[in-house]
Design an enzyme around this catalytic site. Structure first.
Site, mmCIF file in Angstrom:
data_model
loop_
_atom_site.group_PDB
_atom_site.id
_atom_site.type_symbol
_atom_site.label_atom_id
_atom_site.label_comp_id
_atom_site.label_asym_id
_atom_site.label_seq_id
_atom_site.Cartn_x
_atom_site.Cartn_y
_atom_site.Cartn_z
ATOM 1 N N LEU A 224 37.363 41.791 14.475
ATOM 2 C CA LEU A 224 38.219 41.599 13.300
ATOM 3 C C LEU A 224 37.436 40.759 12.304
ATOM 4 O O LEU A 224 37.151 39.587 12.541
ATOM 5 C CB LEU A 224 39.522 40.911 13.725
ATOM 6 C CG LEU A 224 40.283 41.657 14.840
ATOM 7 C CD1 LEU A 224 41.450 40.819 15.361
ATOM 8 C CD2 LEU A 224 40.774 43.019 14.361
ATOM 9 N N ASN A 225 37.070 41.394 11.185
ATOM 10 C CA ASN A 225 36.115 40.802 10.244
ATOM 11 C C ASN A 225 36.688 40.749 8.828
ATOM 12 O O ASN A 225 35.990 40.966 7.859
ATOM 13 C CB ASN A 225 34.816 41.641 10.280
ATOM 14 C CG ASN A 225 33.718 41.068 9.413
ATOM 15 O OD1 ASN A 225 33.476 39.862 9.419
ATOM 16 N ND2 ASN A 225 33.069 41.909 8.633
ATOM 17 N N GLY B 183 38.278 38.065 7.421
ATOM 18 C CA GLY B 183 38.492 36.718 6.874
ATOM 19 C C GLY B 183 37.331 36.204 6.038
ATOM 20 O O GLY B 183 36.166 36.525 6.286
ATOM 21 N N LYS C 188 33.490 35.197 6.389
ATOM 22 C CA LYS C 188 33.264 34.104 7.342
ATOM 23 C C LYS C 188 32.172 34.481 8.347
ATOM 24 O O LYS C 188 31.416 33.631 8.804
ATOM 25 C CB LYS C 188 34.573 33.804 8.073
ATOM 26 C CG LYS C 188 34.476 32.581 8.951
ATOM 27 C CD LYS C 188 35.795 32.223 9.569
ATOM 28 C CE LYS C 188 35.648 30.978 10.430
ATOM 29 N NZ LYS C 188 36.902 30.656 11.094
ATOM 30 N N ASN D 234 38.554 38.392 17.590
ATOM 31 C CA ASN D 234 38.210 37.788 16.299
ATOM 32 C C ASN D 234 36.709 37.526 16.265
ATOM 33 O O ASN D 234 36.146 37.016 17.239
ATOM 34 C CB ASN D 234 38.940 36.443 16.120
ATOM 35 C CG ASN D 234 40.446 36.617 16.136
ATOM 36 O OD1 ASN D 234 40.952 37.724 16.060
ATOM 37 N ND2 ASN D 234 41.173 35.516 16.223
ATOM 38 N N ASP E 71 35.166 35.262 14.870
ATOM 39 C CA ASP E 71 34.800 33.835 14.953
ATOM 40 C C ASP E 71 35.079 33.227 16.324
ATOM 41 O O ASP E 71 34.922 32.029 16.515
ATOM 42 C CB ASP E 71 35.496 33.017 13.847
ATOM 43 C CG ASP E 71 37.015 33.004 13.972
ATOM 44 O OD1 ASP E 71 37.545 33.552 14.962
ATOM 45 O OD2 ASP E 71 37.681 32.446 13.081
ATOM 46 N N LYS F 96 36.869 27.502 13.738
ATOM 47 C CA LYS F 96 37.783 27.519 12.589
ATOM 48 C C LYS F 96 37.452 26.393 11.602
ATOM 49 O O LYS F 96 37.814 26.464 10.447
ATOM 50 C CB LYS F 96 39.247 27.324 13.048
ATOM 51 C CG LYS F 96 39.742 28.355 14.055
ATOM 52 C CD LYS F 96 40.008 29.678 13.399
ATOM 53 C CE LYS F 96 40.555 30.710 14.385
ATOM 54 N NZ LYS F 96 40.432 32.085 13.887
#
Length: 505
Positions: free
Chosen positions: A110-111, A113, A124, A248, A250, A393
Site C-alpha cells: 500500500l503506497n 501515503g 513516503k 503497508n 512503511d 510513522k
C-alpha cells in the site's frame, strides 16, 4: 385490534420523511457527479466514471447507516481455533518445493501515503530509512532476494494514489535490471463532500489550485475494487497466482513469511483459508489499533472509529482485547474475484471529518482493507511475533530502525543478536525532531542503543559522534536552552536537563 398511537404515526411519518430526504441527497449527489464528469478529459472520463460508481455505492450506504455499526452486546472474543499462534504454524514446516508456493504469490504494498507527517515532500516510500535505502528500495531488495534464492517469480504490486503515482513511476526506472516484476495501479479518487450540504466541493475534475483539495484517496479498503477495475486481478489470476500478501509499505517487518504461505497452500481445496490477518499482542502503545472479534458467527475487524463512545476505554484495555491488526494480510485472489463479481464485499464505512485550510468542514468516506475479513470463507488470524510489525510513522520510529538495534540482510531488518532482550525500546523525540531533515541534522551519528530501555528527548538537543544511551535516558532542553551531547558520551540511566547538568536517574 391494536390501535395506532400518535407516536406510531409520527414515527412512520418521520421514517417516510427521512427516506425522502435520503433520496433527495442521493439524487443531488448523482447530478453533481454527472456535472463533474462532463468536465473530464476523454481518457480520464472512463477511469473517473468507475471511481464515481464506487463512490455512489459508498455514499448510498453512508446515507442508510444510523449510529455505531456494531451492537456492543453482540461482541464476543474470537473462538480459540480462529486465531492460531505463529509457533504452531511454524511446526508444520516447509514444503520440498518452496518455489512452487512462491510462484502462486504476489506481494501488494500500500503506497498511497505522502511523507508530509515527517516533513517530506512526495511519497513516503521514497524516504531513506537505512543506509541510503528507501522503503521502496528495501521492498524490492527483499523480493529480489526471494526470487533469486528460490528461482521463483514473485511480482511486486504497488497500490499508488493520485498523490504518489507520478513520483513513484519515475523512480521505478532504477529497478529495471532487478529480478522482480513491478506493477502499479491507482486507488480511486473520490470527492470530499461538504459536511452541511453533503455535496462535492469540487468545481471540476482537475487537480489544480484550490480544486486539488476537493479530492482524496478513500483508504486502503479500496484495494479490492481498484485492483479489479484496473485489470491486474485478472492478469495475476491468468498467470497462476492464488494469493496476495498485502501490507503497508512503511511496515519494515512485513516480509514474505514462508511458513504462513505454506500453511495457506497446504489446506485441502474444499477448506481453503481465503484470508489470514496477522495480529500481534497489544502493548500500551497499540491501544488504538483495530482488533479481531467474533460477531454474528464471523470473524470481524473492530476499529476504534466503530466503537460507541461509552465503550472506548473498554476497547483500549489490554485485558479484554489482547491483540491488534498489523495490516499484514494474506488474501485469496479467486475469492476477491468472486466477491467483486457478486458485489458482496461488505466493508464498514469510516467517516473521516476534516477541516480544510479555509475553515470549510468536509467529510471523507473511507474503508479499511482488513474489514473485508468477514466476507471471506475460513478466515483466520495468526498471532505473529512483534517483529513482523515495525512501522515507521514518526522520526522516533526512524531513529530505532536506523540504529544498531537492527541488522539488515537482503533488505530485511531483524533485531540485532547483540541485544539481550527482544523488546523494542520506547523512544519519544520532541517536536524539534519531527521533520526528517531536521532530525538528521541533530545526529552526527546515530547513537548506540543496544542496551536502551527508554529515551525521551525534548527541545533543542544535538548528539555528537559515537554517543551511547543505556537504560532510561531523559534529555530536556528548556525553552531558550540548547544541549549538545558531546562526542563519545555514554549516558546510562541519566536525566540531562536545562544547562547540561548530568544527574543520576
Amino acid at each position: 385490534m391494536s390501535r395506532l398511537t400518535v407516536a406510531d404515526l409520527t414515527r412512520g411519518a418521520m421514517t417516510e420523511f427521512q427516506e425522502k430526504l435520503r433520496q433527495q441527497h442521493e439524487e443531488s449527489m448523482h447530478r453533481e457527479l454527472e456535472a463533474l464528469l462532463s468536465t473530464a478529459a476523454e481518457a480520464e472520463a472512463e477511469i473517473s466514471g468507475k471511481d464515481f460508481d464506487g463512490f455512489k455505492k459508498l455514499f448510498h450506504r453512508f446515507l442508510q447507516v444510523k449510529g455505531p455499526s456494531v451492537d456492543w452486546a453482540k461482541i464476543n472474543r474470537p473462538p480459540e481455533d480462529s486465531i492460531r499462534p505463529y509457533e504452531k504454524i511454524k511446526t508444520e514446516g516447509l514444503p520440498d518445493n518452496i518455489a512452487a508456493s512462491l510462484n502462486k504469490l504476489a506481494v501488494v504494498k500500500l503506497n498511497g501515503g505522502l511523507g508530509t507527517s515527517m516533513g517530506c515532500k512526495g511519497p513516503k516510500s521514497l524516504i531513506s530509512v537505512r543506509s541510503e535505502n528507501t522503503f521502496l528500495d528495501l521492498t524490492v531488495r527483499q523480493i529480489e532476494h526471494l526470487n533469486k534464492t528460490f528461482n521463483a517469480d514473485v511480482p511486486l504490486v504497488l497500490m499508488n494514489s493520485f498523490n504518489t503515482d507520478e513520483d513513484t513511476k519515475k523512480i521505478l526506472q532504477k529497478y529495471k535490471h532487478h529480478r522482480v516484476n513491478i506493477h502499479t495501479f491507482n486507488q480511486s479518487r473520490y470527492p470530499r463532500i461538504n459536511k452541511e450540504s453533503l455535496l462535492p466541493i469540487a468545481k471540476h475534475m482537475g487537480m489544480s489550485g484550490e480544486n486539488g483539495e476537493a479530492w482524496y484517496p478513500p483508504g486502503h479498503g479500496d484495494v479490492y475494487a481498484s485492483f479489479s477495475n484496473c485489470g491486474l486481478l485478472d492478469k495475476l489470476l491468468a498467470e497462476g497466482k492464488e494469493y496476495i500478501f498485502v501490507s503497508n509499505i512503511d511496515n519494515l517487518g512485513a516480509t514474505v513469511d514462508l511458513f504462513i504461505l505454506h500453511h495457506l497452500m497446504s489446506q485441502p481445496a474444499d477448506r481453503r483459508c481465503e484470508f489470514i490477518m496477522e495480529v500481534t499482542d497489544k502493548t500500551r502503545a497499540d491501544v488504538k489499533g483495530g482488533t479481531l472479534i467474533q460477531y454474528e458467527d464471523h470473524l470481524r475487524l473492530l476499529e476504534i472509529a466503530q466503537v460507541p463512545k461509552a465503550h472506548v476505554d473498554e476497547f483500549k484495555s489490554v485485558t479484554k482485547f489482547k491483540i491488534f491488526n498489523t495490516n499484514n494480510l494474506w488474501i485469496s485472489l479467486p475469492a476477491i474475484k468472486r466477491l467483486q463479481e457478486k458485489n458482496a464485499m461488505d466493508l464498514e464505512i469510516i467517516v473521516n471529518p476534516k477541516t480544510l485550510d479555509g475553515g470549510l468542514n468536509v467529510i471523507q468516506l473511507e474503508t479499511a482493507v482488513g474489514a473485508a475479513i468477514k466476507s471471506f470463507n475460513n478466515a483466520m488470524g495468526v498471532n505473529v511475533p512483534r517483529s513482523r510489525f515495525l512501522p515507521v510513522k514518526t522520526s522516533s520510529d526512524l531513529l530505532l530502525v536506523m540504529s544498531n538495534l537492527y541488522s539488515m540482510d537482503a533488505g530485511s531488518l531483524t533485531m540485532s543478536k547483540k541485544r539481550e532482550f527482544p523488546s523494542t525500546p520506547h523512544v519519544k523525540l520532541g517536536s524539534s525532531f519531527t521533520k526528517v531533515q531536521e532530525f538528521l541534522s541533530r545526529f552526527e551519528s546515530i547513537p548506540d542503543m543496544l542496551e536502551l530501555d527508554h529515551l525521551t528527548v525534548s527541545g533543542d538537543v544535538t548528539f555528537g559522534k559515537n554517543v551511547s544511551v543505556k537504560g532510561t535516558v531523559i534529555i530536556i532542553a528548556n525553552h531558550g536552552d540548547r544541549i549538545d551531547i558531546p562526542a563519545g558520551a555514554m549516558l546510562e540511566n541519566k536525566i540531562v536537563s536545562g544547562n547540561l547538568r548530568i544527574l543520576d536517574h
